[in-house]
Design a protein around this motif. Structure first.
Motif, PDB file in Angstrom:
ATOM      1  N   UNK A  80       0.753  -1.202  -0.063  1.00 12.83           N
ATOM      2  CA  UNK A  80       0.107  -0.037   0.048  1.00 12.83           C
ATOM      3  C   UNK A  80       0.967   1.392   0.027  1.00 12.83           C
ATOM      4  N   UNK A  81       1.919   1.411   0.714  1.00 16.52           N
ATOM      5  CA  UNK A  81       3.071   2.260   0.575  1.00 16.52           C
ATOM      6  C   UNK A  81       4.321   1.771   0.435  1.00 16.52           C
ATOM      7  N   UNK A  82       4.519   1.930  -1.179  1.00 16.74           N
ATOM      8  CA  UNK A  82       5.858   1.197  -1.251  1.00 16.74           C
ATOM      9  C   UNK A  82       7.081   2.275  -1.080  1.00 16.74           C
ATOM     10  N   UNK A  83       8.186   1.457  -0.595  1.00 14.58           N
ATOM     11  CA  UNK A  83       9.329   2.567  -0.315  1.00 14.58           C
ATOM     12  C   UNK A  83      10.758   1.779  -0.673  1.00 14.58           C
ATOM     13  N   UNK A  84      11.663   2.550  -1.113  1.00 15.84           N
ATOM     14  CA  UNK A  84      12.927   1.924  -1.254  1.00 15.84           C
ATOM     15  C   UNK A  84      13.620   1.629   0.036  1.00 15.84           C
ATOM     16  N   UNK A  85      14.390   0.674   0.225  1.00 14.01           N
ATOM     17  CA  UNK A  85      15.042   0.163   1.233  1.00 14.01           C
ATOM     18  C   UNK A  85      15.882   1.245   1.635  1.00 14.01           C
ATOM     19  N   UNK A  86      16.793   1.805   0.735  1.00 14.62           N
ATOM     20  CA  UNK A  86      17.948   2.780   1.133  1.00 14.62           C
ATOM     21  C   UNK A  86      17.821   4.180   0.867  1.00 14.62           C
ATOM     22  N   UNK A  87      16.211   4.690   0.790  1.00 14.09           N
ATOM     23  CA  UNK A  87      16.179   6.081   0.510  1.00 14.09           C
ATOM     24  C   UNK A  87      15.844   6.796   1.720  1.00 14.09           C
ATOM     25  N   UNK A  88      16.176   8.242   1.712  1.00 14.77           N
ATOM     26  CA  UNK A  88      15.669   8.993   2.652  1.00 14.77           C
ATOM     27  C   UNK A  88      14.291   9.690   2.295  1.00 14.77           C
ATOM     28  N   UNK A  89      13.580  10.000   3.510  1.00 17.77           N
ATOM     29  CA  UNK A  89      12.191  10.830   2.867  1.00 17.77           C
ATOM     30  C   UNK A  89      12.818  12.165   2.351  1.00 17.77           C
ATOM     31  N   UNK A  90      12.034  12.668   1.620  1.00 16.65           N
ATOM     32  CA  UNK A  90      12.240  13.952   0.919  1.00 16.65           C
ATOM     33  C   UNK A  90      11.544  14.836   1.782  1.00 16.65           C
ATOM     34  N   UNK A  91      12.580  15.725   2.336  1.00 19.05           N
ATOM     35  CA  UNK A  91      11.788  16.910   3.239  1.00 19.05           C
ATOM     36  C   UNK A  91      12.573  18.049   2.980  1.00 19.05           C
ATOM     37  N   UNK A  92      12.065  19.258   2.820  1.00 18.96           N
ATOM     38  CA  UNK A  92      12.355  20.772   2.635  1.00 18.96           C
ATOM     39  C   UNK A  92      12.184  21.519   3.658  1.00 18.96           C
ATOM     40  N   UNK A  93      13.358  21.586   4.383  1.00 16.28           N
ATOM     41  CA  UNK A  93      13.444  22.549   5.637  1.00 16.28           C
ATOM     42  C   UNK A  93      13.659  23.848   5.283  1.00 16.28           C
ATOM     43  N   UNK A  94      12.828  24.557   5.878  1.00 11.84           N
ATOM     44  CA  UNK A  94      12.845  26.188   5.834  1.00 11.84           C
ATOM     45  C   UNK A  94      13.203  26.819   7.201  1.00 11.84           C
ATOM     46  N   UNK A  95      14.357  27.321   7.273  1.00 13.87           N
ATOM     47  CA  UNK A  95      14.873  28.040   8.578  1.00 13.87           C
ATOM     48  C   UNK A  95      15.240  26.839   9.653  1.00 13.87           C
ATOM     49  N   UNK A  96      15.394  27.373  10.704  1.00 10.43           N
ATOM     50  CA  UNK A  96      15.897  26.496  11.778  1.00 10.43           C
ATOM     51  C   UNK A  96      14.598  25.777  12.720  1.00 10.43           C
ATOM     52  N   UNK A  97      15.124  24.639  12.977  1.00 14.78           N
ATOM     53  CA  UNK A  97      13.915  23.942  13.930  1.00 14.78           C
ATOM     54  C   UNK A  97      13.916  24.236  15.376  1.00 14.78           C
ATOM     55  N   UNK A  98      13.119  24.949  15.865  1.00 15.60           N
ATOM     56  CA  UNK A  98      13.022  25.677  17.174  1.00 15.60           C
ATOM     57  C   UNK A  98      13.373  24.575  18.051  1.00 15.60           C
ATOM     58  N   UNK A  99      13.999  24.567  19.071  1.00 15.98           N
ATOM     59  CA  UNK A  99      14.226  23.722  20.255  1.00 15.98           C
ATOM     60  C   UNK A  99      13.047  23.761  21.143  1.00 15.98           C
ATOM     61  N   UNK A 100      12.546  22.521  21.552  1.00 18.24           N
ATOM     62  CA  UNK A 100      11.523  22.314  22.159  1.00 18.24           C
ATOM     63  C   UNK A 100      11.844  22.378  23.465  1.00 18.24           C
ATOM     64  N   UNK A 101      11.046  23.311  24.466  1.00 18.22           N
ATOM     65  CA  UNK A 101      11.060  23.556  25.799  1.00 18.22           C
ATOM     66  C   UNK A 101      10.526  22.368  26.559  1.00 18.22           C
ATOM     67  N   UNK A 102      11.228  21.850  27.510  1.00 19.75           N
ATOM     68  CA  UNK A 102      10.586  20.791  28.421  1.00 19.75           C
ATOM     69  C   UNK A 102       9.848  21.512  29.491  1.00 19.75           C
TER      70      UNK A 102
END
Length: 198
Positions: free
Chosen positions: A160-182
């Motif tokens: 149902x959700x075919x995936x290559x064994x050796x590929x990474x998910x395509x993600x476009x990141x914009x800016x920095x990821x904010x740190x989570x405050x615990x």
């Protein structure tokens, strides 16, 4: 799943079995005509000829034909549809969105039961269908939806959700990821302490 190929049929069965080798896959098989005598069909089919499967195929890669060899036969007084499928289809990888080849090569065997009472006549591991639930009531003769049943098995075999064994998910990141405050979940309660009337 195992099938009973034509090579295992007795000489008498081979003589009475009708064989077809055609580029056009039949949509239906008349059970009134072929269930007792046996039926065979062999040919090559374009994956795009299966309507439901076609919606999952990628258009970025050429699809090869699928080779199918199928036959109706009786075993222990139960009708079976067995077929061998050889080939693959190109789907879309759900990680990188690039084409991925899915091998469909396998032997398939489905018991076609007249009613629930025949379930005890097949092994627990045997796939089966009740004929009354799949045959058409639109015509005077009982028609087995041959092409649809083969497409059903192809759709079950394809992930149902075919995936290559050796590929990474395509993600476009914009800016920095904010740190989570615990944050302490009880901090809000501590702030209220002393503010509530006693």
């Amino acid at each position: 799943m195992s099938s009973t190929p034509a090579s295992k049929l007795s000489a008498v069965q081979e003589e009475s079995t009708q064989a077809f080798n055609s580029a056009t896959m039949p949509e239906h098989i008349s059970l009134d005509k072929w269930a007792d005598n046996g039926f065979e069909w062999a040919g090559e089919v374009a994956p795009t000829s299966f309507e439901r499967l076609a919606t999952q195929l990628t258009t970025e890669h050429e699809q090869s034909t699928l080779r199918i060899q199928a036959n109706l036969y009786h075993r222990n007084n139960v009708l079976h549809l067995a077929f061998e499928l050889v080939g693959d289809v190109w789907l879309i990888c759900q990680r990188c969105l690039q084409p991925i080849a899915i091998d469909l090569t396998d032997d398939y065997d489905i018991a076609l039961l007249d009613d629930d009472s025949q379930i005890r006549m097949v092994d627990e591991s045997q796939d089966y269908l009740i004929l009354d639930e799949i045959t058409s009531n639109q015509t005077p003769e009982r028609l087995l939806p041959f092409k649809k049943l083969i497409e059903d098995e192809i759709l079950l075999k394809a992930p149902m959700a075919p995936k290559h064994d050796d590929c990474d998910m395509a993600v476009d990141q914009v800016g920095e990821i904010p740190e989570e405050e615990n944050e302490n979940p009880f901090a809000a309660l501590a702030a209220l302490k002393g503010k509530l009337p006693e």
